[in-house]
Write a protein that holds these residues in place. Sequence first.
Motif, mmCIF file in Angstrom:
data_model
loop_
_atom_site.group_PDB
_atom_site.id
_atom_site.type_symbol
_atom_site.label_atom_id
_atom_site.label_comp_id
_atom_site.label_asym_id
_atom_site.label_seq_id
_atom_site.Cartn_x
_atom_site.Cartn_y
_atom_site.Cartn_z
ATOM 1 N N ALA A 150 0.715 -1.177 -0.287
ATOM 2 C CA ALA A 150 -0.132 -0.306 -0.145
ATOM 3 C C ALA A 150 0.853 0.583 0.408
ATOM 4 O O ALA A 150 0.494 1.801 -0.527
ATOM 5 C CB ALA A 150 -0.859 0.064 1.287
ATOM 6 N N VAL A 151 1.944 0.932 1.035
ATOM 7 C CA VAL A 151 3.079 2.322 0.645
ATOM 8 C C VAL A 151 3.758 2.536 -0.679
ATOM 9 O O VAL A 151 3.379 3.615 -0.988
ATOM 10 C CB VAL A 151 3.639 2.103 2.158
ATOM 11 C CG1 VAL A 151 4.736 3.747 1.795
ATOM 12 C CG2 VAL A 151 3.021 2.415 2.673
ATOM 13 N N VAL A 152 4.410 1.359 -1.110
ATOM 14 C CA VAL A 152 5.180 1.709 -2.054
ATOM 15 C C VAL A 152 3.443 2.325 -3.470
ATOM 16 O O VAL A 152 3.997 3.115 -4.091
ATOM 17 C CB VAL A 152 5.137 -0.151 -2.723
ATOM 18 C CG1 VAL A 152 5.851 0.012 -3.852
ATOM 19 C CG2 VAL A 152 6.788 0.030 -2.016
ATOM 20 N N GLY A 153 2.405 1.229 -3.542
ATOM 21 C CA GLY A 153 1.573 1.903 -4.410
ATOM 22 C C GLY A 153 1.295 2.912 -4.187
ATOM 23 O O GLY A 153 0.771 3.941 -5.359
ATOM 24 N N SER A 154 1.138 3.720 -2.930
ATOM 25 C CA SER A 154 0.731 4.965 -2.544
ATOM 26 C C SER A 154 1.458 6.044 -3.658
ATOM 27 O O SER A 154 1.739 7.704 -3.532
ATOM 28 C CB SER A 154 0.103 5.569 -1.792
ATOM 29 O OG SER A 154 1.184 5.204 -0.375
ATOM 30 N N GLY A 155 3.353 5.752 -3.351
ATOM 31 C CA GLY A 155 3.744 6.848 -3.388
ATOM 32 C C GLY A 155 4.509 6.718 -4.888
ATOM 33 O O GLY A 155 4.216 7.372 -5.678
ATOM 34 N N ILE A 156 4.096 5.536 -5.628
ATOM 35 C CA ILE A 156 4.022 5.730 -7.082
ATOM 36 C C ILE A 156 2.619 6.522 -7.842
ATOM 37 O O ILE A 156 3.194 7.170 -9.143
ATOM 38 C CB ILE A 156 3.574 4.306 -7.675
ATOM 39 C CG1 ILE A 156 5.457 3.275 -7.639
ATOM 40 C CG2 ILE A 156 4.090 4.163 -9.453
ATOM 41 C CD1 ILE A 156 5.156 2.160 -7.473
#
Length: 51
Positions: free
Chosen positions: A32-38
């Motif tokens: 979720a963190v990586v997806g929101s960062g992208i």
Amino acid sequence: MIHLTLIIVDFLTGLLAAGAWALASAGGAIAAVVGSGILGVSLFRRWRRRD
């Protein structure tokens, strides 16, 4: 003696299941963190390109 063995096996199985659940939860949080960062970077680039 058989009862003690069953208790130990049950305990180890419970630990294994709890560990797998914790790993899956942590993996979901990291995803979720990586997806929101992208998504944030993508939106930022789109906003910068607009100017």
